[in-house]
Design a protein around this motif. Sequence first.
Motif, PDB file in Angstrom:
ATOM      1  N   THR A  17      40.744  76.818   4.966  1.00  0.00           N
ATOM      2  CA  THR A  17      41.704  77.844   5.372  1.00  0.00           C
ATOM      3  C   THR A  17      42.249  77.506   6.761  1.00  0.00           C
ATOM      4  OG1 THR A  17      40.588  79.524   4.067  1.00  0.00           O
ATOM      5  CG2 THR A  17      41.963  80.313   5.876  1.00  0.00           C
ATOM      6  N   ILE A  18      43.550  77.709   6.940  1.00  0.00           N
ATOM      7  CA  ILE A  18      44.199  77.432   8.229  1.00  0.00           C
ATOM      8  C   ILE A  18      45.020  78.649   8.665  1.00  0.00           C
ATOM      9  CG2 ILE A  18      44.372  74.957   7.785  1.00  0.00           C
ATOM     10  CD1 ILE A  18      47.431  75.471   7.238  1.00  0.00           C
ATOM     11  N   ASN A  19      45.495  78.623   9.887  1.00  0.00           N
ATOM     12  CA  ASN A  19      46.505  79.546  10.389  1.00  0.00           C
ATOM     13  C   ASN A  19      47.738  78.701  10.655  1.00  0.00           C
ATOM     14  OD1 ASN A  19      45.056  82.049  10.509  1.00  0.00           O
ATOM     15  ND2 ASN A  19      43.869  81.141  12.153  1.00  0.00           N
ATOM     16  N   ALA A  20      48.898  79.171  10.222  1.00  0.00           N
ATOM     17  CA  ALA A  20      50.115  78.377  10.371  1.00  0.00           C
ATOM     18  C   ALA A  20      51.326  79.282  10.544  1.00  0.00           C
ATOM     19  CB  ALA A  20      50.308  77.481   9.150  1.00  0.00           C
ATOM     20  N   THR A  21      52.429  78.677  10.986  1.00  0.00           N
ATOM     21  CA  THR A  21      53.722  79.340  11.083  1.00  0.00           C
ATOM     22  C   THR A  21      54.805  78.273  11.008  1.00  0.00           C
ATOM     23  OG1 THR A  21      55.039  80.978  12.295  1.00  0.00           O
ATOM     24  CG2 THR A  21      53.884  79.328  13.614  1.00  0.00           C
ATOM     25  N   VAL A  22      56.040  78.678  11.250  1.00  0.00           N
ATOM     26  CA  VAL A  22      57.165  77.750  11.257  1.00  0.00           C
ATOM     27  C   VAL A  22      57.900  77.843  12.587  1.00  0.00           C
ATOM     28  CG1 VAL A  22      57.508  77.754   8.766  1.00  0.00           C
ATOM     29  CG2 VAL A  22      58.680  79.453  10.155  1.00  0.00           C
ATOM     30  N   SER A  23      58.564  76.771  12.943  1.00  0.00           N
ATOM     31  CA  SER A  23      59.419  76.758  14.121  1.00  0.00           C
ATOM     32  C   SER A  23      60.840  77.057  13.654  1.00  0.00           C
ATOM     33  CB  SER A  23      59.365  75.391  14.801  1.00  0.00           C
ATOM     34  OG  SER A  23      60.235  75.364  15.911  1.00  0.00           O
ATOM     35  N   VAL A  24      61.440  78.112  14.211  1.00  0.00           N
ATOM     36  CA  VAL A  24      62.768  78.557  13.785  1.00  0.00           C
ATOM     37  C   VAL A  24      63.813  78.122  14.809  1.00  0.00           C
ATOM     38  CG1 VAL A  24      64.175  80.567  13.192  1.00  0.00           C
ATOM     39  CG2 VAL A  24      61.757  80.526  12.588  1.00  0.00           C
ATOM     40  N   ASP A  25      64.955  77.616  14.316  1.00  0.00           N
ATOM     41  CA  ASP A  25      66.063  77.231  15.184  1.00  0.00           C
ATOM     42  C   ASP A  25      66.426  78.371  16.131  1.00  0.00           C
ATOM     43  OD1 ASP A  25      66.325  74.822  13.891  1.00  0.00           O
ATOM     44  OD2 ASP A  25      68.028  75.424  12.681  1.00  0.00           O
ATOM     45  N   ASN A  26      66.493  78.090  17.412  1.00  0.00           N
ATOM     46  CA  ASN A  26      67.027  79.018  18.419  1.00  0.00           C
ATOM     47  C   ASN A  26      66.450  80.425  18.361  1.00  0.00           C
ATOM     48  OD1 ASN A  26      68.843  76.971  19.266  1.00  0.00           O
ATOM     49  ND2 ASN A  26      70.142  77.468  17.522  1.00  0.00           N
ATOM     50  N   ALA A  27      65.204  80.579  17.972  1.00  0.00           N
ATOM     51  CA  ALA A  27      64.604  81.913  17.894  1.00  0.00           C
ATOM     52  C   ALA A  27      63.103  81.803  18.137  1.00  0.00           C
ATOM     53  CB  ALA A  27      64.870  82.532  16.520  1.00  0.00           C
ATOM     54  N   TRP A  28      62.468  82.937  18.249  1.00  0.00           N
ATOM     55  CA  TRP A  28      61.008  82.958  18.362  1.00  0.00           C
ATOM     56  C   TRP A  28      60.422  82.595  17.013  1.00  0.00           C
ATOM     57  CZ3 TRP A  28      58.953  86.205  14.818  1.00  0.00           C
ATOM     58  CH2 TRP A  28      59.796  87.197  14.309  1.00  0.00           C
ATOM     59  N   ASP A  29      59.221  82.078  17.009  1.00  0.00           N
ATOM     60  CA  ASP A  29      58.553  81.722  15.759  1.00  0.00           C
ATOM     61  C   ASP A  29      57.841  82.944  15.184  1.00  0.00           C
ATOM     62  OD1 ASP A  29      59.435  79.209  16.335  1.00  0.00           O
ATOM     63  OD2 ASP A  29      57.472  78.402  16.861  1.00  0.00           O
ATOM     64  N   PRO A  30      57.833  83.093  13.862  1.00  0.00           N
ATOM     65  CA  PRO A  30      57.087  84.191  13.235  1.00  0.00           C
ATOM     66  C   PRO A  30      55.596  84.095  13.588  1.00  0.00           C
ATOM     67  CG  PRO A  30      58.501  83.100  11.634  1.00  0.00           C
ATOM     68  CD  PRO A  30      58.516  82.266  12.878  1.00  0.00           C
ATOM     69  N   ASN A  31      54.905  85.223  13.518  1.00  0.00           N
ATOM     70  CA  ASN A  31      53.466  85.238  13.795  1.00  0.00           C
ATOM     71  C   ASN A  31      52.725  84.315  12.833  1.00  0.00           C
ATOM     72  OD1 ASN A  31      53.687  87.118  15.865  1.00  0.00           O
ATOM     73  ND2 ASN A  31      53.447  88.838  14.482  1.00  0.00           N
ATOM     74  N   CYS A  32      51.627  83.743  13.303  1.00  0.00           N
ATOM     75  CA  CYS A  32      50.782  82.897  12.467  1.00  0.00           C
ATOM     76  C   CYS A  32      50.174  83.736  11.347  1.00  0.00           C
ATOM     77  CB  CYS A  32      49.665  82.285  13.300  1.00  0.00           C
ATOM     78  SG  CYS A  32      50.256  81.110  14.512  1.00  0.00           S
ATOM     79  N   LYS A  33      50.002  83.090  10.195  1.00  0.00           N
ATOM     80  CA  LYS A  33      49.368  83.729   9.045  1.00  0.00           C
ATOM     81  C   LYS A  33      48.245  82.826   8.554  1.00  0.00           C
ATOM     82  CE  LYS A  33      53.427  86.148   7.208  1.00  0.00           C
ATOM     83  NZ  LYS A  33      54.249  86.359   5.995  1.00  0.00           N
ATOM     84  N   ASP A  67      64.997  87.263  10.760  1.00  0.00           N
ATOM     85  CA  ASP A  67      66.423  87.600  10.697  1.00  0.00           C
ATOM     86  C   ASP A  67      67.199  86.341  10.291  1.00  0.00           C
ATOM     87  OD1 ASP A  67      69.107  88.190  11.170  1.00  0.00           O
ATOM     88  OD2 ASP A  67      68.684  89.351  12.961  1.00  0.00           O
ATOM     89  N   SER A  68      67.920  86.418   9.206  1.00  0.00           N
ATOM     90  CA  SER A  68      68.625  85.236   8.688  1.00  0.00           C
ATOM     91  C   SER A  68      69.676  84.694   9.652  1.00  0.00           C
ATOM     92  CB  SER A  68      69.253  85.530   7.330  1.00  0.00           C
ATOM     93  OG  SER A  68      70.241  86.524   7.464  1.00  0.00           O
ATOM     94  N   THR A  69      70.163  85.509  10.577  1.00  0.00           N
ATOM     95  CA  THR A  69      71.150  85.013  11.551  1.00  0.00           C
ATOM     96  C   THR A  69      70.512  84.064  12.565  1.00  0.00           C
ATOM     97  OG1 THR A  69      70.860  86.910  13.023  1.00  0.00           O
ATOM     98  CG2 THR A  69      72.580  87.085  11.320  1.00  0.00           C
ATOM     99  N   ASP A  70      69.177  84.027  12.611  1.00  0.00           N
ATOM    100  CA  ASP A  70      68.479  83.105  13.519  1.00  0.00           C
ATOM    101  C   ASP A  70      68.353  81.702  12.936  1.00  0.00           C
ATOM    102  OD1 ASP A  70      68.141  84.945  15.555  1.00  0.00           O
ATOM    103  OD2 ASP A  70      66.213  85.644  14.798  1.00  0.00           O
ATOM    104  N   GLY A  71      68.756  81.509  11.696  1.00  0.00           N
ATOM    105  CA  GLY A  71      68.780  80.181  11.108  1.00  0.00           C
ATOM    106  C   GLY A  71      67.583  79.848  10.254  1.00  0.00           C
ATOM    107  N   ARG A  72      67.383  78.551  10.088  1.00  0.00           N
ATOM    108  CA  ARG A  72      66.351  78.017   9.211  1.00  0.00           C
ATOM    109  C   ARG A  72      65.151  77.524  10.026  1.00  0.00           C
ATOM    110  NH1 ARG A  72      68.630  75.641   4.262  1.00  0.00           N
ATOM    111  NH2 ARG A  72      67.104  73.978   4.489  1.00  0.00           N
ATOM    112  N   ALA A  73      64.040  77.307   9.339  1.00  0.00           N
ATOM    113  CA  ALA A  73      62.859  76.720   9.970  1.00  0.00           C
ATOM    114  C   ALA A  73      63.095  75.231  10.183  1.00  0.00           C
ATOM    115  CB  ALA A  73      61.641  76.934   9.098  1.00  0.00           C
ATOM    116  N   GLU A  74      62.626  74.723  11.301  1.00  0.00           N
ATOM    117  CA  GLU A  74      62.726  73.285  11.566  1.00  0.00           C
ATOM    118  C   GLU A  74      61.536  72.547  10.964  1.00  0.00           C
ATOM    119  OE1 GLU A  74      62.919  73.458  15.834  1.00  0.00           O
ATOM    120  OE2 GLU A  74      65.112  73.308  15.784  1.00  0.00           O
TER     121      GLU A  74
END
Length: 98
Positions: free
Chosen positions: A57-73, A86-93
């Motif tokens: 089991t791990i804790n992970a998240t994604v890096s989002v273009d020009n925005a804060w990253d979602p909390n780890c899960k 928020d979709s206006t913040d773009g896609r995950a890198e």
Amino acid sequence: MAMAIAAGTLAATGAAPAVAAAPTPSGTTPVTSFVGCASLTSNANGRAQVKNICSRTINATVSVDNAWDPNCKSIGAGRSVTFTWDSTDGRAEYAYDC
């Protein structure tokens, strides 16, 4: 002295002593190095799916273009989790362990 006897015994039996692995040159990564368990498997504006490719089991998240990253899960071994923002913040890198 013991080392010389051991080397002589190996030579007499035709066996070769084990050779230590050569160090990797500076600035390179060995093939067996740990690179993380979080794998970005789908990606869209405001939504990404991350799969845990390891057997623990791990804790992970994604890096989002020009925005804060979602909390780890927490993600169980071999399982996937969906992250949303928020979709206006773009896609995950990329996905990463945290």
